[in-house]
Structure formats: structure tokens, C-alpha cells
Write a protein that holds these residues in place. Structure first.
Motif, short mmCIF file in Angstrom:
data_model
loop_
_atom_site.label_atom_id
_atom_site.label_comp_id
_atom_site.label_asym_id
_atom_site.label_seq_id
_atom_site.Cartn_x
_atom_site.Cartn_y
_atom_site.Cartn_z
N ARG A 110 -3.69 1.52 14.73
CA ARG A 110 -5.00 2.13 14.96
C ARG A 110 -5.02 3.57 14.46
NH1 ARG A 110 -4.04 -0.49 20.02
NH2 ARG A 110 -5.22 -2.45 20.15
N ALA A 111 -3.93 4.31 14.71
CA ALA A 111 -3.86 5.70 14.26
C ALA A 111 -3.88 5.77 12.74
CB ALA A 111 -2.60 6.37 14.81
N ALA A 112 -3.17 4.86 12.08
CA ALA A 112 -3.17 4.83 10.62
C ALA A 112 -4.55 4.51 10.09
CB ALA A 112 -2.15 3.82 10.12
N LEU A 113 -5.24 3.58 10.74
CA LEU A 113 -6.59 3.23 10.31
C LEU A 113 -7.53 4.43 10.42
CD1 LEU A 113 -6.83 -0.30 11.95
CD2 LEU A 113 -6.97 0.17 9.50
N ARG A 114 -7.33 5.25 11.43
CA ARG A 114 -8.17 6.45 11.56
C ARG A 114 -7.91 7.43 10.42
NH1 ARG A 114 -7.07 5.57 17.13
NH2 ARG A 114 -5.35 7.05 17.12
N LEU A 115 -6.66 7.48 9.94
CA LEU A 115 -6.36 8.35 8.80
C LEU A 115 -6.93 7.78 7.50
CD1 LEU A 115 -2.61 9.30 9.42
CD2 LEU A 115 -4.58 10.83 9.55
N GLY A 116 -6.98 6.47 7.42
CA GLY A 116 -7.46 5.80 6.22
C GLY A 116 -6.32 5.09 5.51
N VAL A 117 -6.34 3.78 5.49
CA VAL A 117 -5.24 3.02 4.93
C VAL A 117 -5.59 2.46 3.56
CG1 VAL A 117 -4.33 2.41 7.21
CG2 VAL A 117 -6.01 0.90 6.09
N GLY A 118 -4.58 1.91 2.89
CA GLY A 118 -4.80 1.27 1.60
C GLY A 118 -5.59 -0.01 1.75
N ASP A 130 0.83 -1.21 0.00
CA ASP A 130 0.00 0.00 0.00
C ASP A 130 0.86 1.26 0.00
OD1 ASP A 130 -2.47 -1.28 -0.11
OD2 ASP A 130 -2.73 -1.31 2.06
N THR A 131 1.98 1.22 0.73
CA THR A 131 2.89 2.36 0.75
C THR A 131 3.47 2.63 -0.63
OG1 THR A 131 3.49 1.92 3.06
CG2 THR A 131 5.03 3.26 1.76
N VAL A 132 3.97 1.59 -1.27
CA VAL A 132 4.61 1.75 -2.58
C VAL A 132 3.58 2.17 -3.62
CG1 VAL A 132 5.71 0.48 -4.47
CG2 VAL A 132 6.54 0.22 -2.12
N GLU A 133 2.42 1.57 -3.60
CA GLU A 133 1.40 1.92 -4.59
C GLU A 133 0.99 3.38 -4.46
OE1 GLU A 133 -2.09 -0.61 -6.38
OE2 GLU A 133 -2.72 0.21 -4.44
N ALA A 134 0.81 3.85 -3.23
CA ALA A 134 0.45 5.26 -3.02
C ALA A 134 1.57 6.18 -3.48
CB ALA A 134 0.12 5.51 -1.56
N ALA A 135 2.82 5.82 -3.19
CA ALA A 135 3.96 6.64 -3.61
C ALA A 135 4.01 6.75 -5.13
CB ALA A 135 5.26 6.06 -3.07
N LEU A 136 3.75 5.66 -5.82
CA LEU A 136 3.79 5.68 -7.29
C LEU A 136 2.65 6.50 -7.89
CD1 LEU A 136 4.83 1.99 -7.96
CD2 LEU A 136 6.13 4.03 -8.60
N ARG A 137 1.62 6.75 -7.12
CA ARG A 137 0.51 7.58 -7.60
C ARG A 137 0.78 9.07 -7.39
NH1 ARG A 137 -3.97 5.26 -4.17
NH2 ARG A 137 -5.10 7.10 -4.89
N CYS A 138 1.89 9.40 -6.75
CA CYS A 138 2.26 10.81 -6.56
C CYS A 138 2.91 11.32 -7.84
CB CYS A 138 3.24 10.92 -5.39
SG CYS A 138 3.89 12.59 -5.14
N ALA A 139 2.43 12.46 -8.34
CA ALA A 139 2.91 12.98 -9.62
C ALA A 139 4.40 13.32 -9.60
CB ALA A 139 2.10 14.22 -9.99
#
Length: 240
Positions: free
Chosen positions: A193-201, A43-52
Motif C-alpha cells: 500500500r505504501a509503495a502504491l502511494r508513491l507510485g509503482v510501475g 518493474d524494479t529492474v526496468e526502472a533501474a535500467l532507466r537510471c543514467a
């Protein structure tokens, strides 16, 4: 490569072998610990690759299970010299420079499952103003991002109290508002839990939903389930 072409950032992401990954989550994750570690990294890598601003992600890992999963989401995977975290990052930097000699290079932690591309873009834009810079983690002890401009020596100092270490080495601390997802690394159940509150992949959310006391209905994502990684932070996000 023509000098006028901007190759974008290459981010180096180190991924531990699964036997050593996320050990502080062992009690909470139980038999799902390895799957959770892979899910978070993907999820980390996929989100990073979606950054322009990101041209490519180089993953450094020696794990035979994690490597193909990360390649499938788009990472360029290279082997781990097995000499520690910062050695892995330096090895990844050599590969990054080989792939894009004129581009900036950043190190990004692999455990940022809530990462939002728009927030990462803010960090990278700020980092581009300094020869070397870093972003502290949410508790302001560690580091989640370290980056250098093209041609600047890449000298990451991750591990333990790395915020102070990077400061002592002369890196500029990036003090930014609205980048909570880039600072929220996950080492403990409370971090998750904190990451889940932010919204995870989606991969992290699926595994977290299996964990007693961690996931389940209403927790595997942002409140209301209307926003996930990659969306703009809503007004009112807590600033730093």
C-alpha cells in the motif's frame, strides 16, 4: 577497457524462486502472488535500467518463469547457486566484474516497485564517494542497496536486521533526502500500500488492481495518477 572509460554501475538483483517469493503477501495476493512477485521484480529492474548511472543489471535467479520475463526487460540473467541470498549476490558480483572489470558494483533488492531512476541516481552518486556503503530500508532495519567501488571486496550482509550488520562491517550508511522510492521494499500488504502511494510501475499496478483491499481505482499509482516511477520527486516529498 580503457582506464578513462567509465563503465557505470552494475547492479546485482537477486530474485527468489516463485514458490518462495513474497510469502507474507500470500493472504492478500492469493492466486496472484507469483505474478505479483514477477511484476514487482520486472518493474524494479526496468526502472533501474532507466537510471543514467546504471550500465547494466545482473539478475540472479533459478526460476524458469521469472528469468525470461526479467531478460525481456533488459536484465542480464545468470543462475542462482541456491546457497542463500548473500551467496546469490556474491555470485552475481563475479558476473558483474566479468562484464565490467573496472566498474562499481551494487546489490539492489528486487522488491522496489516504486523505484524512480532519478532517486536511484542520487543514491549511486553518494555511494560513489565511499569504498562501501548501504541504504537502509524505510523502517531502518533492513537494507535495500549495498555498493562498493571498483576493486573493493563485495561483502553484502542482507537478511533480517541487515542495517546493523552493514554498519558493524564498516559500510557507510547513506543518509539522503528524497530517495523514498529506493527505500520502500515490499514484503507485506502494508508495504505494498505504501509503495502504491508513491507510485509503482505498470506491471505491479496491474496486478495490485486485482487484489481485494490492496488495489483498485485510485490506489494503483501515485495520488492523482500524474506521476510514476522515473519522474522527479515533487517538491514537498517527505525527507528522511
Amino acid at each position: 577497457m580503457p582506464p578513462t572509460e567509465n563503465p557505470g554501475w552494475t547492479l546485482v538483483v537477486p530474485v527468489k524462486t516463485l514458490v518462495a517469493a513474497k510469502t507474507r503477501l500470500s493472504e492478500a495476493a492469493g492466486p496472484h502472488r507469483a505474478a505479483l512477485a514477477v511484476a514487482i521484480a520486472c518493474d524494479t529492474v526496468e526502472a533501474a535500467l532507466r537510471c543514467a548511472a546504471v550500465a547494466r543489471v545482473v539478475v540472479v535467479t533459478g526460476d524458469p518463469v521469472a528469468a525470461p520475463a526479467l531478460a525481456e526487460v533488459g536484465a542480464h540473467v545468470t543462475g542462482d547457486p541456491e546457497a542463500g541470498l548473500n551467496a546469490a549476490l556474491r555470485h552475481g558480483c563475479l558476473e558483474a566484474v566479468r562484464l565490467a572489470p573496472g566498474g562499481p558494483v551494487g546489490a539492489l533488492q528486487a522488491d522496489l516497485p516504486a523505484l524512480r531512476p532519478a532517486e536511484l541516481a542520487l543514491v549511486l552518486a553518494a555511494a560513489g564517494e565511499f569504498d562501501q556503503s548501504f541504504l537502509p530500508d524505510a523502517v531502518e532495519v533492513g537494507t535495500t542497496f549495498y555498493g562498493v567501488r571498483p576493486g573493493v571486496p563485495f561483502t553484502p550482509g542482507f537478511g533480517g536486521p541487515s542495517r546493523d550488520r552493514h554498519l558493524r562491517r564498516g559500510a557507510k550508511e547513506l543518509c539522503l533526502y528524497g530517495v523514498d522510492s529506493v527505500r520502500r521494499d515490499v514484503d507485506t500488504p502494508d508495504d505494498l500500500r505504501a509503495a502504491l502511494r508513491l507510485g509503482v510501475g505498470p506491471r505491479t499496478a496491474e496486478i495490485a488492481g486485482r487484489l481485494a483491499g490492496i488495489g483498485g481505482p485510485g490506489t494503483a499509482g501515485t495520488p492523482g495518477g500524474t506521476e510514476g516511477p522515473g519522474r522527479e520527486s515533487p517538491p514537498g516529498d517527505s525527507p528522511r
